[in-house]
Design a protein around this motif. Structure first.
Motif, mmCIF file in Angstrom:
data_model
loop_
_atom_site.group_PDB
_atom_site.id
_atom_site.type_symbol
_atom_site.label_atom_id
_atom_site.label_comp_id
_atom_site.label_asym_id
_atom_site.label_seq_id
_atom_site.Cartn_x
_atom_site.Cartn_y
_atom_site.Cartn_z
ATOM 1 N N ASP A 85 0.834 -1.289 -0.040
ATOM 2 C CA ASP A 85 0.131 0.029 -0.071
ATOM 3 C C ASP A 85 0.876 1.326 0.032
ATOM 4 O OD1 ASP A 85 0.963 0.026 2.674
ATOM 5 O OD2 ASP A 85 -0.770 -0.562 3.523
ATOM 6 N N THR A 87 1.337 3.200 2.209
ATOM 7 C CA THR A 87 2.284 3.662 3.590
ATOM 8 C C THR A 87 3.530 2.764 3.408
ATOM 9 O OG1 THR A 87 0.036 3.380 4.866
ATOM 10 C CG2 THR A 87 2.041 3.252 5.876
ATOM 11 N N LYS A 88 3.638 1.562 2.792
ATOM 12 C CA LYS A 88 5.015 1.128 2.714
ATOM 13 C C LYS A 88 5.685 1.646 1.664
ATOM 14 C CE LYS A 88 3.465 -2.888 4.835
ATOM 15 N NZ LYS A 88 3.836 -2.907 6.081
ATOM 16 N N SER A 90 5.378 4.750 1.102
ATOM 17 C CA SER A 90 5.958 6.207 2.090
ATOM 18 C C SER A 90 7.081 5.823 2.951
ATOM 19 C CB SER A 90 5.055 6.612 2.967
ATOM 20 O OG SER A 90 5.262 7.597 3.807
ATOM 21 N N ALA A 91 7.268 4.584 3.446
ATOM 22 C CA ALA A 91 8.293 4.207 4.452
ATOM 23 C C ALA A 91 9.700 3.878 3.676
ATOM 24 C CB ALA A 91 8.039 2.937 5.010
ATOM 25 N N CYS A 96 7.440 8.802 6.006
ATOM 26 C CA CYS A 96 6.559 8.751 6.950
ATOM 27 C C CYS A 96 7.147 9.137 8.313
ATOM 28 C CB CYS A 96 6.262 7.167 7.076
ATOM 29 S SG CYS A 96 7.563 6.023 7.284
ATOM 30 N N ASN A 159 4.667 13.098 2.126
ATOM 31 C CA ASN A 159 3.887 11.989 2.421
ATOM 32 C C ASN A 159 2.491 11.573 1.736
ATOM 33 O OD1 ASN A 159 3.683 9.303 3.884
ATOM 34 N ND2 ASN A 159 2.907 10.331 5.708
ATOM 35 N N TRP A 160 1.679 12.545 1.868
ATOM 36 C CA TRP A 160 0.479 12.381 1.106
ATOM 37 C C TRP A 160 0.737 12.344 -0.309
ATOM 38 C CZ3 TRP A 160 -1.461 16.210 -2.326
ATOM 39 C CH2 TRP A 160 -2.770 16.279 -2.846
ATOM 40 N N LYS A 163 1.613 8.649 -1.317
ATOM 41 C CA LYS A 163 0.527 7.930 -1.434
ATOM 42 C C LYS A 163 -0.387 8.022 -2.443
ATOM 43 C CE LYS A 163 0.717 7.400 3.619
ATOM 44 N NZ LYS A 163 0.054 7.634 4.939
#
Length: 185
Positions: A85, A87-88, A90-91, A96, A159-160, A163
């Motif tokens: 996803d 988030t991953k 982003s990491a 993040c 970050n947004w 995503k």
């Protein structure tokens, strides 16, 4: 600009002493070299970009994403299927927030910055253009900025944006600008 350079060579340079003229000429030569190198880089990027097909087209639809940004993102992501996803992803890019957790204690920290700093910088620069063109993104940033410091709000926007990039590449859809409501007559 070419106009400023012409003025410098025509009017300002003759008024300078010998040492000043030498320094300005060296700086102009350096500028010429940098412009040549940038031209070569742009040509190489434009030559490679078509090989990435639909992914390149999708990312080019985002306002502020030039060929260099698109190539850097695609080169770092390689295959969007590697990430579950946004988030991953982003990491992976280090956009993040840091999490410190032990038992019942949870502390949230600043951006991890573990990924490629050049890609983070390119995304941050692309946000400037995105905020000019997309009112929805600008409003989101301004709302965040009211409650957080500017750097924190900007980091949250990066970050947004990561995503959003994930969703665009996953769905193979172009970035959609918000439609302005028409005023009633």
């Amino acid at each position: 600009s070419a106009k400023a350079r012409a003025w410098l060579e025509r009017e300002a340079l003759p008024r300078m002493d010998e040492q000043g003229q030498m320094i300005v000429k060296m700086l102009l030569d350096e500028l010429t070299l940098l412009e040549e190198q940038r031209g070569k880089l742009d040509a190489e990027v434009n030559k490679r970009l078509p090989h990435y097909g639909r992914d390149a087209e999708v990312l080019r639809s985002v306002p502020g994403f030039g060929p260099l940004t698109v190539l850097a993102l695609i080169s770092m992501i390689v295959d969007i299927g590697r990430f579950e996803d946004g988030t991953k992803l982003s990491a992976y890019f280090g956009t993040c927030g840091r999490v410190h957790q032990s038992g019942d204690t949870l502390r949230l920290g600043p951006m991890t910055k573990r990924g490629n700093k050049t890609v983070r910088w390119l995304l941050s620069q692309a946000l400037c253009q995105l905020h000019r063109v997309d009112g929805r993104a600008r409003q989101r940033y301004l709302k965040k900025k009211r409650s957080k410091r500017t750097g924190v709000a900007r980091g949250a926007q990066v970050n947004w944006l990561v995503k959003i990039v994930f969703q665009l590449l996953k769905k193979k859809e172009a970035y959609r600008m918000p439609v302005r409501a028409k005023k009633a007559a």
